[in-house]
Each structure stands twice: as C-alpha cells, then as structure tokens.
Design a protein around this motif. Structure first.
Motif, PDB file in Angstrom:
ATOM      1  N   PRO A   1       6.596   2.626  -9.538  1.00 24.05           N
ATOM      2  CA  PRO A   1       6.896   1.963 -10.827  1.00 24.05           C
ATOM      3  C   PRO A   1       6.337   0.539 -10.896  1.00 24.05           C
ATOM      4  O   PRO A   1       6.053   0.036 -11.987  1.00 24.05           O
ATOM      5  CB  PRO A   1       8.423   1.917 -10.871  1.00 24.05           C
ATOM      6  N   LEU A   2       6.185  -0.107  -9.744  1.00 22.56           N
ATOM      7  CA  LEU A   2       5.699  -1.490  -9.749  1.00 22.56           C
ATOM      8  C   LEU A   2       4.225  -1.559 -10.140  1.00 22.56           C
ATOM      9  O   LEU A   2       3.757  -2.575 -10.661  1.00 22.56           O
ATOM     10  CB  LEU A   2       5.867  -2.119  -8.355  1.00 22.56           C
ATOM     11  N   ILE A   3       3.482  -0.490  -9.850  1.00 19.70           N
ATOM     12  CA  ILE A   3       2.038  -0.534 -10.092  1.00 19.70           C
ATOM     13  C   ILE A   3       1.608   0.423 -11.200  1.00 19.70           C
ATOM     14  O   ILE A   3       0.419   0.630 -11.419  1.00 19.70           O
ATOM     15  CB  ILE A   3       1.260  -0.199  -8.794  1.00 19.70           C
ATOM     16  N   LYS A   4       2.605   0.964 -11.911  1.00 27.57           N
ATOM     17  CA  LYS A   4       2.310   1.947 -12.955  1.00 27.57           C
ATOM     18  C   LYS A   4       1.303   1.379 -13.968  1.00 27.57           C
ATOM     19  O   LYS A   4       1.405   0.226 -14.373  1.00 27.57           O
ATOM     20  CB  LYS A   4       3.623   2.298 -13.667  1.00 27.57           C
ATOM     21  N   ASP A   5       0.344   2.201 -14.352  1.00 20.89           N
ATOM     22  CA  ASP A   5      -0.716   1.840 -15.307  1.00 20.89           C
ATOM     23  C   ASP A   5      -1.650   0.733 -14.812  1.00 20.89           C
ATOM     24  O   ASP A   5      -2.473   0.233 -15.565  1.00 20.89           O
ATOM     25  CB  ASP A   5      -0.135   1.420 -16.672  1.00 20.89           C
ATOM     26  N   GLY A   6      -1.486   0.326 -13.556  1.00 21.51           N
ATOM     27  CA  GLY A   6      -2.400  -0.683 -13.008  1.00 21.51           C
ATOM     28  C   GLY A   6      -3.748  -0.060 -12.692  1.00 21.51           C
ATOM     29  O   GLY A   6      -3.851   1.148 -12.477  1.00 21.51           O
ATOM     30  N   ILE A   7      -4.769  -0.897 -12.711  1.00 24.72           N
ATOM     31  CA  ILE A   7      -6.117  -0.406 -12.408  1.00 24.72           C
ATOM     32  C   ILE A   7      -6.553  -0.983 -11.067  1.00 24.72           C
ATOM     33  O   ILE A   7      -6.543  -2.207 -10.884  1.00 24.72           O
ATOM     34  CB  ILE A   7      -7.118  -0.843 -13.494  1.00 24.72           C
ATOM     35  N   THR A   8      -6.910  -0.111 -10.158  1.00 24.79           N
ATOM     36  CA  THR A   8      -7.391  -0.600  -8.860  1.00 24.79           C
ATOM     37  C   THR A   8      -8.758  -1.236  -9.054  1.00 24.79           C
ATOM     38  O   THR A   8      -9.682  -0.599  -9.551  1.00 24.79           O
ATOM     39  CB  THR A   8      -7.470   0.542  -7.841  1.00 24.79           C
ATOM     40  N   THR A   9      -8.864  -2.525  -8.681  1.00 21.43           N
ATOM     41  CA  THR A   9     -10.142  -3.215  -8.877  1.00 21.43           C
ATOM     42  C   THR A   9     -10.883  -3.447  -7.574  1.00 21.43           C
ATOM     43  O   THR A   9     -12.065  -3.740  -7.583  1.00 21.43           O
ATOM     44  CB  THR A   9      -9.940  -4.581  -9.563  1.00 21.43           C
ATOM     45  N   GLU A  10     -10.164  -3.362  -6.460  1.00 23.61           N
ATOM     46  CA  GLU A  10     -10.882  -3.511  -5.197  1.00 23.61           C
ATOM     47  C   GLU A  10     -10.115  -2.861  -4.063  1.00 23.61           C
ATOM     48  O   GLU A  10      -8.890  -2.868  -4.026  1.00 23.61           O
ATOM     49  CB  GLU A  10     -11.128  -4.993  -4.860  1.00 23.61           C
ATOM     50  N   TYR A  11     -10.902  -2.288  -3.165  1.00 25.80           N
ATOM     51  CA  TYR A  11     -10.358  -1.727  -1.935  1.00 25.80           C
ATOM     52  C   TYR A  11     -11.009  -2.498  -0.788  1.00 25.80           C
ATOM     53  O   TYR A  11     -12.109  -3.030  -0.957  1.00 25.80           O
ATOM     54  CB  TYR A  11     -10.711  -0.246  -1.850  1.00 25.80           C
ATOM     55  N   GLY A  12     -10.334  -2.576   0.338  1.00 20.17           N
ATOM     56  CA  GLY A  12     -10.972  -3.250   1.469  1.00 20.17           C
ATOM     57  C   GLY A  12     -10.182  -3.052   2.740  1.00 20.17           C
ATOM     58  O   GLY A  12      -9.083  -2.484   2.716  1.00 20.17           O
ATOM     59  N   ALA A  13     -10.729  -3.497   3.837  1.00 22.37           N
ATOM     60  CA  ALA A  13     -10.005  -3.468   5.107  1.00 22.37           C
ATOM     61  C   ALA A  13     -10.545  -4.559   6.006  1.00 22.37           C
ATOM     62  O   ALA A  13     -11.709  -4.942   5.898  1.00 22.37           O
ATOM     63  CB  ALA A  13     -10.152  -2.110   5.787  1.00 22.37           C
ATOM     64  N   ASN A  14      -9.672  -5.055   6.858  1.00 27.03           N
ATOM     65  CA  ASN A  14     -10.005  -6.191   7.696  1.00 27.03           C
ATOM     66  C   ASN A  14      -9.081  -6.208   8.905  1.00 27.03           C
ATOM     67  O   ASN A  14      -7.999  -5.659   8.829  1.00 27.03           O
ATOM     68  CB  ASN A  14      -9.765  -7.473   6.895  1.00 27.03           C
ATOM     69  N   VAL A  15      -9.513  -6.861   9.955  1.00 30.57           N
ATOM     70  CA  VAL A  15      -8.642  -6.919  11.129  1.00 30.57           C
ATOM     71  C   VAL A  15      -7.994  -8.288  11.285  1.00 30.57           C
ATOM     72  O   VAL A  15      -8.505  -9.289  10.793  1.00 30.57           O
ATOM     73  CB  VAL A  15      -9.398  -6.570  12.429  1.00 30.57           C
ATOM     74  N   ILE A  16      -6.865  -8.295  11.953  1.00 23.87           N
ATOM     75  CA  ILE A  16      -6.131  -9.534  12.193  1.00 23.87           C
ATOM     76  C   ILE A  16      -5.630  -9.514  13.644  1.00 23.87           C
ATOM     77  O   ILE A  16      -5.162  -8.482  14.102  1.00 23.87           O
ATOM     78  CB  ILE A  16      -5.003  -9.686  11.134  1.00 23.87           C
ATOM     79  N   PRO A  17      -5.795 -10.618  14.381  1.00 31.77           N
ATOM     80  CA  PRO A  17      -5.344 -10.624  15.771  1.00 31.77           C
ATOM     81  C   PRO A  17      -3.824 -10.701  15.827  1.00 31.77           C
ATOM     82  O   PRO A  17      -3.232 -11.576  15.202  1.00 31.77           O
ATOM     83  CB  PRO A  17      -5.945 -11.912  16.351  1.00 31.77           C
TER      84      PRO A  17
ATOM     85  N   HIS B   1      -4.907  -2.781  21.162  1.00 32.44           N
ATOM     86  CA  HIS B   1      -3.476  -2.974  20.894  1.00 32.44           C
ATOM     87  C   HIS B   1      -3.213  -4.345  20.268  1.00 32.44           C
ATOM     88  O   HIS B   1      -2.203  -4.543  19.613  1.00 32.44           O
ATOM     89  CB  HIS B   1      -2.677  -2.882  22.201  1.00 32.44           C
ATOM     90  N   ASP B   2      -4.107  -5.279  20.528  1.00 32.93           N
ATOM     91  CA  ASP B   2      -3.890  -6.656  20.085  1.00 32.93           C
ATOM     92  C   ASP B   2      -4.534  -6.959  18.738  1.00 32.93           C
ATOM     93  O   ASP B   2      -4.497  -8.092  18.260  1.00 32.93           O
ATOM     94  CB  ASP B   2      -4.440  -7.645  21.120  1.00 32.93           C
ATOM     95  N   LEU B   3      -5.161  -5.957  18.150  1.00 34.15           N
ATOM     96  CA  LEU B   3      -5.843  -6.193  16.886  1.00 34.15           C
ATOM     97  C   LEU B   3      -5.301  -5.184  15.881  1.00 34.15           C
ATOM     98  O   LEU B   3      -5.260  -3.990  16.166  1.00 34.15           O
ATOM     99  CB  LEU B   3      -7.350  -5.978  17.091  1.00 34.15           C
ATOM    100  N   SER B   4      -4.868  -5.661  14.715  1.00 31.30           N
ATOM    101  CA  SER B   4      -4.361  -4.728  13.705  1.00 31.30           C
ATOM    102  C   SER B   4      -5.373  -4.571  12.597  1.00 31.30           C
ATOM    103  O   SER B   4      -6.034  -5.529  12.204  1.00 31.30           O
ATOM    104  CB  SER B   4      -3.039  -5.234  13.121  1.00 31.30           C
ATOM    105  N   LEU B   5      -5.481  -3.355  12.111  1.00 27.58           N
ATOM    106  CA  LEU B   5      -6.391  -3.075  11.004  1.00 27.58           C
ATOM    107  C   LEU B   5      -5.562  -2.938   9.731  1.00 27.58           C
ATOM    108  O   LEU B   5      -4.644  -2.128   9.671  1.00 27.58           O
ATOM    109  CB  LEU B   5      -7.164  -1.784  11.282  1.00 27.58           C
ATOM    110  N   TYR B   6      -5.875  -3.760   8.736  1.00 27.84           N
ATOM    111  CA  TYR B   6      -5.160  -3.728   7.467  1.00 27.84           C
ATOM    112  C   TYR B   6      -6.078  -3.205   6.377  1.00 27.84           C
ATOM    113  O   TYR B   6      -7.203  -3.673   6.241  1.00 27.84           O
ATOM    114  CB  TYR B   6      -4.684  -5.133   7.080  1.00 27.84           C
ATOM    115  N   ALA B   7      -5.570  -2.253   5.615  1.00 24.92           N
ATOM    116  CA  ALA B   7      -6.293  -1.824   4.421  1.00 24.92           C
ATOM    117  C   ALA B   7      -5.586  -2.443   3.232  1.00 24.92           C
ATOM    118  O   ALA B   7      -4.374  -2.668   3.273  1.00 24.92           O
ATOM    119  CB  ALA B   7      -6.283  -0.313   4.316  1.00 24.92           C
ATOM    120  N   LYS B   8      -6.339  -2.753   2.201  1.00 24.61           N
ATOM    121  CA  LYS B   8      -5.704  -3.371   1.033  1.00 24.61           C
ATOM    122  C   LYS B   8      -6.248  -2.779  -0.258  1.00 24.61           C
ATOM    123  O   LYS B   8      -7.357  -2.242  -0.302  1.00 24.61           O
ATOM    124  CB  LYS B   8      -5.927  -4.877   1.049  1.00 24.61           C
ATOM    125  N   GLU B   9      -5.439  -2.874  -1.289  1.00 22.91           N
ATOM    126  CA  GLU B   9      -5.931  -2.542  -2.619  1.00 22.91           C
ATOM    127  C   GLU B   9      -5.473  -3.619  -3.583  1.00 22.91           C
ATOM    128  O   GLU B   9      -4.338  -4.076  -3.509  1.00 22.91           O
ATOM    129  CB  GLU B   9      -5.394  -1.172  -3.064  1.00 22.91           C
TER     130      GLU B   9
END
Ligand SMILES: Cc1cc2nc3c(=O)[nH]c(=O)nc-3n(C[C@H](O)[C@H](O)[C@H](O)COP(=O)(O)OP(=O)(O)OC[C@H]3O[C@@H](n4cnc5c(N)ncnc54)[C@H](O)[C@@H]3O)c2cc1C
Ligand code: SF4
Ligand code: SF4
Lengths: 455, 110
Positions: A293-309, A206-214
């Motif tokens: 619309p904010l990310i239209k035509d953008g190219i995903t260059t990295e995916y990842g995930a990490n935890v934060i207390p 409960h005290d640790l959050s998992l964040y995914a990012k692109e």
C-alpha cells in the motif's frame, strides 16, 4: 623520479612510451592524488585544496555519484561540524522527523516508531539526500576550493618507487600516469586498488553486504499522506526479519521529495546461500501486504545494487603507508549503515595529515600517521571499536533476525488476541508457544550474548 | 518486474573492446555444482548456457553489469576475474533524476 621504476619495465612496452612522454613533456607533480570522488575523496580534496595544496581528484564515472546508488540519508550533526550550515547549500530531499523499525514476518509486523517535530529544528538531526546531489555538492566545493577534478578517469593501479607510493596509472582510453607526493585511496567498498597494491587483504564475502535498491516515484502529497508526515518532512523505516529471507541483514525505506527508495541487503556469502537473487528479494518485499500500500501506483524509476562493508572494526586494514592513505569505505569505515559521515571525517583527517606532511616535506609514514591518530581519537573509531563484536556475532548467530522476528510477532499475536481462557492460563500458553519455537535455554543464551554485544 | 525490465531503467555505455568481468576457465564451471554466480549477480550477468555440451556452460553478459563487484568474492573456484570498466564506460546511476540523462561526451585525452 620514476626512473628506477621504469628501469624495471621491459623495453618496447606501452609503459616505455609513457615514460618517454613523461620525461619529455615534464609532467606536473601534484601534492596529492585522490582516487575516487565519493564523500571521502571529495571531502579530502576540499580540505587539502583549502590548505593551498595542489590536488588532483580522479573519478572513473562520468559525473559525481554515477557509480553508486542506494539509501540514503546523512546525519546533520556530523556534516554540520565539517561544513557549517550545509543545509543552505546542499539540495536535500526531506527533513527526517519520523524514524521507525518494523520487525516483520510474512503475516505480521511489530512497528516501533518515533516521531517528533523537535527533530526538525536547526541544527536538525537527519536529512534524506539523493546520492548524486550529495556527491555533486561535495565535488563542487572541492573544485571551488581549487582542486582539479577529472571524470572518466579509472585509476588502475598505484605506482611505487621502492615502497613509497609515487603515482597512479590511468587505464584506457587515457592510458597515462599521474605523479604526486601523496596518493589517497578513496575508491569505496571492496577496494580493488588497495588489494592490488597489497595494502589490504581481499575482503571476505561475509564482511561485505550486497544491497539492491529500487527508486519508486510518487507525488509529494501522496508520500506525506501515506507516511503521515508534515509537508517537507520525511521518514526512514528500517525493516528486519522477513525482507532478508531467513538470513541476517536489513532493508530500509527512505522517503525523498517525490520518490522513495527501497533497499534490501545481506552478506554476499548469505545471498549465495539463500538461493534468491537480489532483484527477487526486492520484488518479494514490494509484494508484502504492509509495503504494497505504501508504494501503490508508484513508478519504478531506477534499479541498482551496491556493496557496503559490514565487517566493522576488525576488518579495517592498515590505513597509513609510505606516501599513501586509505579513507572511507575503502578502509571499511562503516558503522551499521552509516558510511557518509565516517567517509567525510576520514577525508578531513587525511587532509590534515597530508598538509602536515607537505609542510615538513616528508611523505613517509612519519607525518601521515597523524591521520590514524586523529581517526582513533574521534567518534569514528570510538564507535567502531564499541561495536566491534557485532559483525562477528551476527555471523555466529545467523538466524537471529529471522527467528526472533518470528518469536516477537508470535508473542505479540497471542497477547493481542482475546481468548476465552483465564489470563494465567493464557500466559502459560504463550510461554509454551514461544518455547516451542526455540528452547528457553537457547533463547536465554542468545539474549545474553546479544546484550553483551550491544552493551 | 523481471530483472531485464529493471535494467532497462539504467543507462549503459558498454565497452566493445574490453570485457571487465570474465570467467577464467569454462571447464571449472562445468564441474561446479554451486553455480553461486547465477544467484548472486544483481543484474543477471551470468546465465546458464543450454548449449553447455559444446559451449562454455556459463555465459557472461558483461555489457549489463552494474559493477557491484560482488561476484569475484563468491565463486568457490575463484574463477571470476573482475575489475572496473575503463574510464567513462559501464553503468551510470542518477537516482531517478532525469536531468542526469546527459548525452555522452567522450573522455578527454591527456
Ligand atoms: C544501498 C546502500 C545504502 C546506503 N545508505 C547509506 C545511508 O543512508 N547513509 C549513510 O551514511 N551511508 C549509507 N551507505 C554507505 C555509504 O554509501 C558509503 O559509506 C559511502 O558512500 C562511502 O563513501 P566513499 O567516498 O568512501 O566511497 P564511495 O561513495 O563508494 O565512492 C567511491 C568513488 O570512487 C570511485 N572509484 C572507485 N574505484 C575507482 C578507481 N579505480 N578509479 C577512479 N575512481 C574510482 C567510484 O566511482 C566512486 O565514485 C549506503 C550504502 C549502500 C550500498
Ligand atoms: S560459481 Fe564460479 S565455477 Fe561455479 S559456475 Fe559460477 S563462475 Fe563457474
Ligand atoms: S560486478 Fe556485480 S553486477 Fe557485475 S557481474 Fe559481478 S555480481 Fe554481476
């Protein structure tokens, strides 16, 4: 000095072979060893090296920042006080002059934004930075000050003599040990080292959050146009409600020079409950009609995930032990999503305590305790203490972000929409609509507890 | 974009000799109805095995683990053992900056 420790180790093991090597080649003893070259560890290394200490900084990744991802922005004031005019050295991305919160549902969004060019005057307010650049800059500062850095070195455990920490073991391929008077644990969130050494309890899901990012690449002008920014300026948008699929949690958009980062995260325990994978959460958010619309035509260059207390003040373990200190995320020093500055300041305080202990040649908790004192007196602990009830409260009211995002947007919808009924009747109608989503008594109770927590 | 495409954007140096994330007891998974590991993992390391009658029911694709460390906290049966990979191995992030696409240099020996 490790004789006693090795005496306890069975003969014929690899430990013995290392022990022999240790005694025959007279392994050097450092003043301090730091496990983890993140903002916390690198800052501690820098300030200790500047005090003339012989410091070894160990990092399991092949280069600074290789093992972490997501976010990110730094608070100028906090960093400036440790590293004056750091913006002349650090390759930052954008000067943040636009901060916003979007309270979202499937169809709607209430957008609260503040933008001001005053935020972009020195000494500035916030910068967006790429993690690898931030980590690299700090590690370079540490080495320039005289610290030794070793990459590809995974610290697998802390070595003890009695209850005094005296060294670290490095896993394969090096399979060796290093010894020092002080061991600093800066191994980030979910600290396996502290847990293994019995210095902290296992962190709760409960005290640790998992964040995914692109990370999504877009030309600089396109970013400036879509977020209506002056050249070189950046925006940070916090997204609440819809992104976390019915649970408490947050999402954010950070603008970099030629890319943007989208993050979504919630408590590890809640992700499992929500039944939606982190990568699907990101895709779901990217497909939202106001994000697309904010990310239209953008190219995903990295995916990842990490935890934060995110357990806050109550999840902070004992920070000072004989011969060792815990700093940064490993010590759960995160306030909201701000962790860099707390990590750096904790590293700075730990360095001061270490330097004092060295002067007195006493590495028990007697002088190391200065770290805890400095931390307690600083903004780090004071802010964490002030926000202490938040983490528990978010757990007690798990529907808060989701339900009240809906309520707020429902109200906004009816206020905006023009009806052919008198104003008074409309007010009554809106009240009925909203209280049908959550009874008024319950709503007042939640509002009251919310005010108590944020007061 | 499915998760396999997302993971293609990352660089991995898998350690063929050491599996850093493991399921301890396959029998416990057989009796597990939560299978939270399948949902939680951001890089789809845990996969349901359709040959579960004769083989372990959950497969562990540890080579594609992005080392978030969350799985060990979520298994209701405490059946997942996780530690970080050995020095230099595993995933590397570079924030989408291509200059970090460096050739791998083997870790130095002491
Ligand atoms: C998605 C996301 C977004 C975020 N955004 C922001 C933001 O915008 N602003 C902000 O202020 N904070 C942000 N944070 C929080 C911030 O990342 C952390 O608070 C900060 O990185 C903590 O620094 P640290 O040095 O304590 O730990 P870390 O940065 O995690 O560094 C720990 C280091 O130790 C190394 N390590 C770990 N174990 C070992 C070992 N056994 N041996 C050797 N090395 C080891 C790791 O490889 C790593 O390099 C964010 C966090 C996440 C997850
Ligand atoms: S949650 Fe644990 S017990 Fe259940 S399938 Fe996954 S590893 Fe096995
Ligand atoms: S550490 Fe994270 S990425 Fe690796 S298997 Fe566990 S949950 Fe998946």
């Amino acid at each position: 000095m490790l004789k006693d420790w090795f005496a306890g180790v069975k003969k014929g093991t690899s430990q013995e072979i290392i022990a022999e090597k240790y005694y025959t080649t007279a392994v050097k003893k450092y003043d301090a060893i730091i496990a983890g070259a993140g903002p916390a560890g690198a800052t501690a290394a820098y300030f200790m090296a500047r005090e003339g200490m012989d410091v070894l900084l160990l990092e399991r990744g092949p280069y600074p920042g290789a093992k972490t991802c997501g976010g990110s922005s730094i608070i100028a004031e906090h960093v400036h006080k440790l590293f004056p005019n750091f913006w002349e050295e650090l390759e930052y991305e954008r000067l943040i002059s636009h901060q916003a919160y979007w309270i979202m549902t499937e169809d709607d969004a209430i957008q609260i934004a503040y933008r001001s060019t005053r935020l972009s005057d020195a000494p500035y307010n916030r910068f967006s930075v790429r993690r690898v650049k931030l980590y690299e800059w700090l590690v370079k500062k540490a080495t320039a000050a005289g610290a030794t850095v070793r990459f590809n070195h995974h610290v697998s455990e802390i070595l003890y003599e009695g209850n005094q920490a005296v060294g670290v073991r490095i896993s394969k391929p090096q399979d060796c040990i290093y010894v020092a008077n002080i061991i600093i644990l800066a191994d980030g969130a979910n600290s396996l080292l502290a847990e293994k050494a019995g210095l902290s309890r296992r962190v709760s899901a409960h005290d640790l959050s998992l964040y995914a990012k692109e990370t999504i690449a877009l030309p600089a002008e396109v970013i400036e146009e879509r977020f209506s920014l002056p050249a070189g300026h950046g925006a940070i948008i916090g997204l609440i409600g819809y992104p976390t699929a019915g649970f408490n949690g947050t999402a954010s958009i950070h603008t970099f020079r030629t890319s943007i980062n989208i993050n979504v995260g919630l408590a590890v325990a809640d992700i499992a409950q929500a039944g939606i994978t982190p990568h699907d959460l990101i895709d779901r958010l990217k497909a939202h009609q106001y994000i697309k619309p904010l990310i239209k035509d953008g190219i995903t260059t990295e995916y990842g995930a990490n935890v934060i207390p995110e357990g806050g003040y109550f999840s902070i373990p004992e920070l000072v032990h004989p011969g060792s200190m815990i700093i940064g995320d490993a010590a759960s020093l995160v306030n909201g999503v701000h962790g860099f500055s707390l990590a750096m300041w904790s590293g700075f305080f730990a360095a001061q305590a270490a330097s004092k202990a060295k002067k007195h040649r006493d590495f028990s908790v007697k002088f190391l305790r200065l770290y805890q004192q400095l931390l307690d007196e600083s903004f780090v602990m004071q802010d964490l203490r002030a926000n202490a009830p938040q983490a528990k409260w978010l757990r007690d009211v798990p529907y808060f972000f989701d339900l009240y995002s809906r309520v707020a947007n429902e109200a906004a919808y009816h206020i905006t929409k023009v009806y052919t009924i008198p104003k008074k009747a409309k007010r009554h109608y809106i009240f009925k609509k909203i209280t049908s989503m959550q009874p008024i008594g319950k709503m007042l109770k939640d509002a009251w507890s919310f005010l108590k927590v944020i007061r | 974009m499915n998760v396999d495409c997302k993971l293609k954007l990352l660089e991995f140096l898998p350690d063929g000799e050491f599996q850093h994330v493991r399921i301890l007891d396959a029998e416990l998974c057989r009796k597990c109805d939560a299978v939270l590991c399948l949902t939680l993992c951001p890089s789809a390391v845990f996969r349901w095995n359709y040959q579960h009658e004769t083989e372990p029911p959950v497969l562990v694709y540890y080579r594609q683990c992005i080392e978030c460390g969350a799985c060990r906290l979520i298994c209701p049966k405490n059946n997942i053992e996780f530690c970080y990979p050995n020095g230099g191995f595993g995933v590397t992030f570079k924030d989408g900056i291509s200059v970090y696409l460096r050739p791998y240099t083997p870790p130095e020996m002491p």
